[in-house]
Design an enzyme around this catalytic site. Structure first.
Site, PDB file in Angstrom:
ATOM      1  CE1 TYR A  36      83.428 144.752  23.021  1.00 23.26           C
ATOM      2  CE2 TYR A  36      84.925 142.940  23.580  1.00 23.26           C
ATOM      3  CZ  TYR A  36      84.566 144.283  23.712  1.00 23.26           C
ATOM      4  OH  TYR A  36      85.152 145.243  24.603  1.00 23.26           O
ATOM      5  CE  LYS A  74      86.062 147.205  21.753  1.00 23.74           C
ATOM      6  NZ  LYS A  74      86.314 148.728  22.052  1.00 23.74           N
TER       7      LYS A  74
END
Ligand code: NAD
Length: 251
Positions: free
Chosen positions: A154, A158
Site C-alpha cells: 500500500y 501511495k
C-alpha cells in the site's frame, strides 16, 4: 467560480470521496461521482441533487481498468462538459506481513492506488490542456511520510502517487494545470472503521484520537476543505505540493 467546470471524483461514493464530491458540488463544479459501487455513487449524486447542486453518478467503474476509465470520462465530458477538475481518491487498503504479500496483493494495490490515477489523468488531462486550466488532486496517505509495517504494498503504491504528482506538476504547470497531493492521516471513514474492526490499528479509533496532537480523529470534511482550496482559482500558484491533513500526527 467564473464559469461552469466539471470535476470528477473517484471513489466518491464513500468516506473522504463523498465529502469531496459534496464540497466541490457546493463550490460550483458540475460533479461526477465515480465509484465501483454503483449504489453508493448514486446515493452521493442524489445527496448533491437534493441540495440543488449539479452532479451525476458514474457507477460500476473500476479505476484500475483503463477502458472503463476512458468510457467514464467520455460520458462525463458528454453530460457535464470538459473535465477540468480531477480528484484521484479511490483506493484500497492492504495489511499483510511482508513475506505473505503475494503477487496478486501487490498487483492489486499498484493497479487501484497508482495505475488508476495514471489512467484517470491520461483520460482527463487533454480537456485541461485544451482549456488552458486544470486542477488535479491526488489523495495519497500519511503513511508515505512515515512508512507503515505490514503495509509495504500500500505504502509503495501511495508513494508512487506522490512521485506522479510532483512530476506531473512540473510537466503540466506551463499549461495552467496544477497537481497536488493530500496525504490524509487517520480519518474516520468506513475504511478506517474496517481496519479497527479487524484489529489492525493497535487500539481503537477513539484511543488513537486521544493521543493525536489535536485530540480527535480526522473528519472527511477536513480533507474536503483542503481539496476545495487546491481545486480553486486562487490556488493557481500552489502545485507539486504535499499538503498533509493529519491532525499533526505527521509533520
Ligand atoms: P472508503 O473505503 O470509505 O472509500 C473508498 C471508496 O473508493 C469506496 O466507495 C470504494 O467503493 C471506492 N473504490 C475502491 N476501489 C475502487 C476502484 N477500483 N474503482 C473505483 N472505486 C473504488 O475509504 P476512505 O477512507 O474514504 O479513503 C479514501 C482515500 O483516502 C483512499 O485512497 C485511501 O487510501 C486514502 N486514505 C484514507 C485514510 C483514512 O484515514 N481514512 C488515510 C490515508 C489515506
Amino acid at each position: 467560480m467564473s464559469r461552469r467546470r466539471a470535476a470528477l471524483v473517484t471513489g466518491g461514493g464513500s468516506g473522504i470521496g463523498r465529502a469531496i464530491a459534496l464540497r466541490l458540488a457546493e463550490d460550483g463544479f458540475a460533479t461526477a461521482v465515480l465509484d465501483l459501487d454503483t449504489e453508493a455513487a448514486e446515493r452521493v449524486a442524489g445527496e448533491c441533487d437534493d441540495k440543488g447542486y449539479e452532479a451525476i453518478a458514474v457507477g460500476g467503474v473500476d479505476v484500475s481498468d483503463r477502458a472503463q476509465v476512458d468510457a467514464a470520462v467520455r460520458r462525463v465530458r458528454t453530460e457535464l462538459g470538459p473535465v477540468l477538475g480531477l480528484v484521484n481518491n479511490a483506493g484500497v487498503t492492504g495489511f499483510k506481513e511482508f513475506l505473505r504479500i503475494t503477487d496478486e496483493h501487490w498487483d492489486r494495490q499498484l493497479a487501484v492506488n497508482l495505475s488508476g490515477p495514471f489512467y484517470c489523468c491520461q483520460a482527463a488531462v487533454p480537456d485541461m490542456v485544451d482549456a488552458g486550466w486544470g486542477r488535479i488532486v491526488n489523495i495519497s496517505s500519511s503513511s508515505t511520510h512515515s512508512g507503515q509495517p505490514y503495509m509495504a504494498h500500500y505504502v509503495a503504491a501511495k508513494s508512487g502517487l506522490v512521485g506522479l504528482t510532483k512530476s506531473l506538476a512540473l510537466e503540466l504547470g506551463p499549461r495552467g494545470i496544477t497537481v497536488n497531493t493530500i496525504p490524509p492521516g487517520f480519518v474516520d471513514t468506513p475504511m478506517l472503521r474496517g481496519s479497527e474492526r479487524r484489529g489492525l490499528l493497535g487500539g481503537s479509533v477513539d484511543e488513537h484520537a486521544r493521543l493525536s496532537p489535536v485530540r480527535r480523529a480526522g473528519r472527511p470534511a477536513d480533507i474536503a476543505a483542503a481539496c476545495s482550496y487546491l481545486m480553486s482559482e486562487e490556488a493557481g500558484y500552489v502545485t507539486g505540493q504535499v499538503i498533509g491533513v493529519n491532525g499533526g500526527r505527521n509533520t
